[in-house]
Structure formats: C-alpha cells, structure tokens
Design a protein around this motif. Structure first.
Motif, PDB file in Angstrom:
ATOM      1  N   ASN A  35       1.038  -1.169   0.100  1.00 30.74           N
ATOM      2  CA  ASN A  35      -0.423  -0.176  -0.068  1.00 30.74           C
ATOM      3  C   ASN A  35       0.851   1.239   0.126  1.00 30.74           C
ATOM      4  O   ASN A  35       0.427   1.775  -0.375  1.00 30.74           O
ATOM      5  N   TYR A  36       2.069   1.051   0.468  1.00 34.33           N
ATOM      6  CA  TYR A  36       2.539   2.273   0.698  1.00 34.33           C
ATOM      7  C   TYR A  36       3.958   2.339  -0.201  1.00 34.33           C
ATOM      8  O   TYR A  36       5.106   3.042   0.008  1.00 34.33           O
ATOM      9  N   ASN A  37       4.309   1.283  -1.275  1.00 32.02           N
ATOM     10  CA  ASN A  37       5.703   1.486  -2.058  1.00 32.02           C
ATOM     11  C   ASN A  37       6.751   1.054  -1.677  1.00 32.02           C
ATOM     12  O   ASN A  37       7.448   1.973  -1.396  1.00 32.02           O
ATOM     13  N   ILE A  38       6.781   0.436   0.108  1.00 30.64           N
ATOM     14  CA  ILE A  38       8.285   0.322   0.904  1.00 30.64           C
ATOM     15  C   ILE A  38       8.691  -0.658   0.710  1.00 30.64           C
ATOM     16  O   ILE A  38       7.763  -1.976   1.095  1.00 30.64           O
ATOM     17  N   GLU A  43      12.505  -1.426  -8.521  1.00 31.06           N
ATOM     18  CA  GLU A  43      12.066   0.150  -9.276  1.00 31.06           C
ATOM     19  C   GLU A  43      13.460   0.391  -9.011  1.00 31.06           C
ATOM     20  O   GLU A  43      13.615   1.267  -9.879  1.00 31.06           O
ATOM     21  N   ILE A  44      14.060   0.990  -7.466  1.00 25.94           N
ATOM     22  CA  ILE A  44      15.270   1.465  -6.830  1.00 25.94           C
ATOM     23  C   ILE A  44      16.508   1.151  -8.064  1.00 25.94           C
ATOM     24  O   ILE A  44      17.063   2.106  -8.568  1.00 25.94           O
ATOM     25  N   VAL A  45      16.475  -0.329  -7.804  1.00 28.83           N
ATOM     26  CA  VAL A  45      17.600  -0.308  -8.734  1.00 28.83           C
ATOM     27  C   VAL A  45      17.544  -0.736 -10.123  1.00 28.83           C
ATOM     28  O   VAL A  45      18.755  -0.158 -10.977  1.00 28.83           O
ATOM     29  N   SER A  46      16.929  -0.465 -10.754  1.00 31.85           N
ATOM     30  CA  SER A  46      15.963   0.071 -12.424  1.00 31.85           C
ATOM     31  C   SER A  46      16.020   1.547 -12.892  1.00 31.85           C
ATOM     32  O   SER A  46      17.077   1.862 -13.571  1.00 31.85           O
ATOM     33  N   ASN A  47      15.935   2.660 -11.387  1.00 31.81           N
ATOM     34  CA  ASN A  47      16.548   3.909 -11.476  1.00 31.81           C
ATOM     35  C   ASN A  47      18.001   4.306 -11.345  1.00 31.81           C
ATOM     36  O   ASN A  47      18.525   5.506 -11.416  1.00 31.81           O
ATOM     37  N   ASN A  48      18.634   3.482 -10.590  1.00 30.56           N
ATOM     38  CA  ASN A  48      20.383   3.574 -10.202  1.00 30.56           C
ATOM     39  C   ASN A  48      20.916   1.866 -10.502  1.00 30.56           C
ATOM     40  O   ASN A  48      21.232   1.468  -9.448  1.00 30.56           O
ATOM     41  N   GLY A  76       7.323  -6.388  -0.695  1.00 33.79           N
ATOM     42  CA  GLY A  76       7.493  -4.589  -1.492  1.00 33.79           C
ATOM     43  C   GLY A  76       8.614  -4.818  -2.667  1.00 33.79           C
ATOM     44  O   GLY A  76       9.677  -3.976  -2.891  1.00 33.79           O
ATOM     45  N   LEU A  77       9.196  -6.132  -3.018  1.00 37.72           N
ATOM     46  CA  LEU A  77      10.208  -5.904  -3.628  1.00 37.72           C
ATOM     47  C   LEU A  77       9.989  -5.271  -4.882  1.00 37.72           C
ATOM     48  O   LEU A  77      11.496  -4.464  -5.441  1.00 37.72           O
ATOM     49  N   LYS A  78       8.593  -5.223  -5.309  1.00 32.44           N
ATOM     50  CA  LYS A  78       8.636  -4.290  -6.508  1.00 32.44           C
ATOM     51  C   LYS A  78       9.345  -2.432  -6.088  1.00 32.44           C
ATOM     52  O   LYS A  78      10.107  -2.324  -7.822  1.00 32.44           O
ATOM     53  N   VAL A  84      21.406   3.044   0.662  1.00 35.27           N
ATOM     54  CA  VAL A  84      21.185   3.232  -0.798  1.00 35.27           C
ATOM     55  C   VAL A  84      21.182   4.645  -1.773  1.00 35.27           C
ATOM     56  O   VAL A  84      21.691   5.815  -1.444  1.00 35.27           O
ATOM     57  N   PRO A  85      20.986   4.799  -2.916  1.00 32.91           N
ATOM     58  CA  PRO A  85      20.869   6.298  -3.706  1.00 32.91           C
ATOM     59  C   PRO A  85      20.438   7.614  -3.089  1.00 32.91           C
ATOM     60  O   PRO A  85      19.571   7.318  -2.583  1.00 32.91           O
ATOM     61  N   LYS A  86      20.890   8.758  -3.829  1.00 28.76           N
ATOM     62  CA  LYS A  86      20.158  10.159  -3.646  1.00 28.76           C
ATOM     63  C   LYS A  86      18.839   9.352  -3.672  1.00 28.76           C
ATOM     64  O   LYS A  86      17.934   9.382  -4.784  1.00 28.76           O
ATOM     65  N   GLY A  87      17.860  10.679  -2.592  1.00 31.29           N
ATOM     66  CA  GLY A  87      16.867  10.264  -3.281  1.00 31.29           C
ATOM     67  C   GLY A  87      15.907   9.278  -1.348  1.00 31.29           C
ATOM     68  O   GLY A  87      14.924   9.575  -1.559  1.00 31.29           O
ATOM     69  N   TYR A  88      16.423   8.498  -1.709  1.00 25.02           N
ATOM     70  CA  TYR A  88      15.903   7.301  -1.134  1.00 25.02           C
ATOM     71  C   TYR A  88      16.181   7.159   0.733  1.00 25.02           C
ATOM     72  O   TYR A  88      17.339   7.996   0.902  1.00 25.02           O
ATOM     73  N   LEU A  89      15.676   5.945   1.055  1.00 28.16           N
ATOM     74  CA  LEU A  89      16.347   6.909   2.703  1.00 28.16           C
ATOM     75  C   LEU A  89      16.126   4.915   2.983  1.00 28.16           C
ATOM     76  O   LEU A  89      15.178   3.960   2.809  1.00 28.16           O
ATOM     77  N   ALA A  90      17.280   4.149   3.814  1.00 26.19           N
ATOM     78  CA  ALA A  90      16.712   3.004   4.643  1.00 26.19           C
ATOM     79  C   ALA A  90      16.498   2.784   6.132  1.00 26.19           C
ATOM     80  O   ALA A  90      17.033   4.120   7.046  1.00 26.19           O
ATOM     81  N   TYR A  91      15.814   2.310   6.839  1.00 24.11           N
ATOM     82  CA  TYR A  91      15.011   2.320   8.081  1.00 24.11           C
ATOM     83  C   TYR A  91      15.227   0.674   8.992  1.00 24.11           C
ATOM     84  O   TYR A  91      15.238   0.289   8.165  1.00 24.11           O
ATOM     85  N   ASN A  92      16.858   0.611   9.309  1.00 27.26           N
ATOM     86  CA  ASN A  92      16.852  -0.755  10.360  1.00 27.26           C
ATOM     87  C   ASN A  92      16.384  -0.385  11.186  1.00 27.26           C
ATOM     88  O   ASN A  92      16.487   0.549  12.173  1.00 27.26           O
ATOM     89  N   SER A  93      15.374  -1.817  12.314  1.00 30.29           N
ATOM     90  CA  SER A  93      15.073  -1.392  13.688  1.00 30.29           C
ATOM     91  C   SER A  93      14.547  -2.865  14.403  1.00 30.29           C
ATOM     92  O   SER A  93      14.844  -3.616  13.247  1.00 30.29           O
TER      93      SER A  93
END
Length: 263
Positions: A96-99, A188-193, A182-184, A223-232
């Motif tokens: 739902n949130y594309n994450i 998509e991040i890989v496709s753009n970078n 949410g592998l898609k 991650v590439p510019k314009g993205y974030l990764a959150y580990n918890s």
C-alpha cells in the motif's frame, strides 16, 4: 512553530500525500493559519534561495528539497522496537505504501568460550551452538577478543577485516530465513540506479545488509540519493526480529509504521 516552520511542514506533509509541485494558492487553502498568496510566494522565494525548497520550472509550484526531507525523517523516525502483532500487516503495508521491507527472526547467540583443542582445532562455544575450525594461532588470539559478542556482530567483523570465507561459514549458525515484501519497490530503485543496483542488490536480498546494519536511518551511505533505509529491531507475532525498510524519501513512513502496528 513560526510561520516559516508551519509553511515548510505543511508543504512536506502535502508532498508526501501527493508528490507533485505545490502552488502558493493550493498551500493557502490547506494552511492552518491565514496568509495571503503574496506572503506565501515571498516565503517560497526565500526557501528556494536557502535550499529548503526546489522549483523545477518558473511557472510551477515548489517541492521539498532532498535535504529537507532527510531532516524531516531524521526527526520523525524514532521507532526503537516495532511491535507487529500480525505479520500480514507487513505485506499489506509494503504494497500500500510502496516500501521495500525485509525481516528475519533473530535469536541472540553470544560467543561464550574459545577452546584450543590440542593445537588442532579451535572450538567456538556459542550460547546455542558450537563452531569448529582448524587451529591457527592468529585466529585463536583474534577470537579471544570477542568473547560475549553476538554471532551476527562477529560475522560482520570478519567481513570487515577480509575474513570473508570464515564469515560465510559462521553465517550458517545463524537463522537465515529472510522474509521479503515489496520487492517491486527495490527493483524500481535498481532500475533507476543501475550501477548502484549491480553493486548492492545481492546484499539486500541475501540479508547481508540486514545483519550488518545497526538500528537507525541511513541515506546515501546505503541507498541512492533520494531514498532512505531504516533498520530496526522488531517483535513480530511475539518473536524477536530485525527489519529493514527502504523507499523514496517522499513515501509516507508515518502511516506505513502506524499500519504495521495495527491489530
């Protein structure tokens, strides 16, 4: 909050809802305080000059700059231990949130003792398992520095100093069942970078990154510019787990995490 902060926060939240340029007229209609379009345009001009906002075209509205979104999420993403009662919420929220989201259940496995067996073998006694390698005096001294260290941390240390083969063998004593949702979004991040993807995709998919990161928020380091990764750390259906979430800076992480913790 002063007027400038109210404007900036309203723009960010509106952009997260709908990532398109925001005009002064539209902003005026959603602000919680009264302000003329002319005043808003003056604030827009200053914020663009100072790098908080960006304007793609002269006639278009404004969008939050990357640095603005990074600061926004650094302040808001403070989830130290996420309690997820139903694992289906992870699949639902990722879609739902594309994450992108991956997790694996985690049982602490502390190195308790190092044994030299007749100068032939080194026995590493962990809380929940044992590990045997051929004796090497340097390795014996090396491992003795890490008594009371968790197995996953020891794997990470071995990789950092070039003991990759040993690290891979040690990984077998860990629980490596990774669940990916949410592998898609990741693809998509890989496709753009593409260059970034060729170097990093494997580490995401096999859990290497999940194991090595400390809890917290990451940007261009991971991650590439314009993205974030959150580990918890997380508790998923009463089991301890580690979780890594990745997506564009303009994704709605507030509602993503709220939805995760709903019953």
């Amino acid at each position: 909050m002063d007027k400038r902060e109210i404007i900036l926060n309203t723009i960010i939240k509106e952009y997260i809802k709908n990532p398109t340029p925001i005009s002064s007229k539209h902003l005026q209609s959603i602000l919680t305080i009264q302000m003329s379009s002319a005043t808003i345009r003056n604030y827009f001009k200053k914020m663009v000059e100072e790098g908080e906002l960006e304007q793609y075209h002269i006639s278009s509205g404004r969008v939050p700059a990357i640095k603005t979104l990074k600061i926004f999420w650094e302040k808001r993403l403070k989830y130290k231990n996420i309690n997820i009662k139903n694992s289906r919420k992870i699949k639902e929220s990722a879609k739902n949130y594309n994450i992108f989201c991956e997790y694996k259940f985690y049982e602490p496995n502390i190195l308790k003792k190092i044994i030299n067996f007749d100068d032939k073998y080194i026995v590493l006694e962990f809380e929940k398992s044992e590990f045997i390698i051929e004796f090497n005096e340097q390795l014996y001294k090396f491992f003795n520095q890490f008594v009371e260290v968790e197995a996953a941390d020891l794997v990470s240390i071995c990789k950092q100093i070039g003991l990759v083969t040993l690290a891979k063998k040690l990984e077998k004593i860990l629980n490596d069942d990774i669940v990916i949702e949410g592998l898609k979004e990741l693809l998509e991040i890989v496709s753009n970078n593409k260059e970034w993807g060729s170097k990093n995709l494997k580490d995401f998919l096999d859990g290497t990154l999940l194991d090595s990161l400390n809890p917290g928020i990451y940007f261009e380091k991971i991650v590439p510019k314009g993205y974030l990764a959150y580990n918890s750390m997380a508790k998923i259906e009463q089991k301890d787990a580690k979780m890594l979430c990745v997506g564009a800076l303009y994704r709605d992480y507030d509602n993503f995490f709220k939805n995760l913790t709903k019953e």
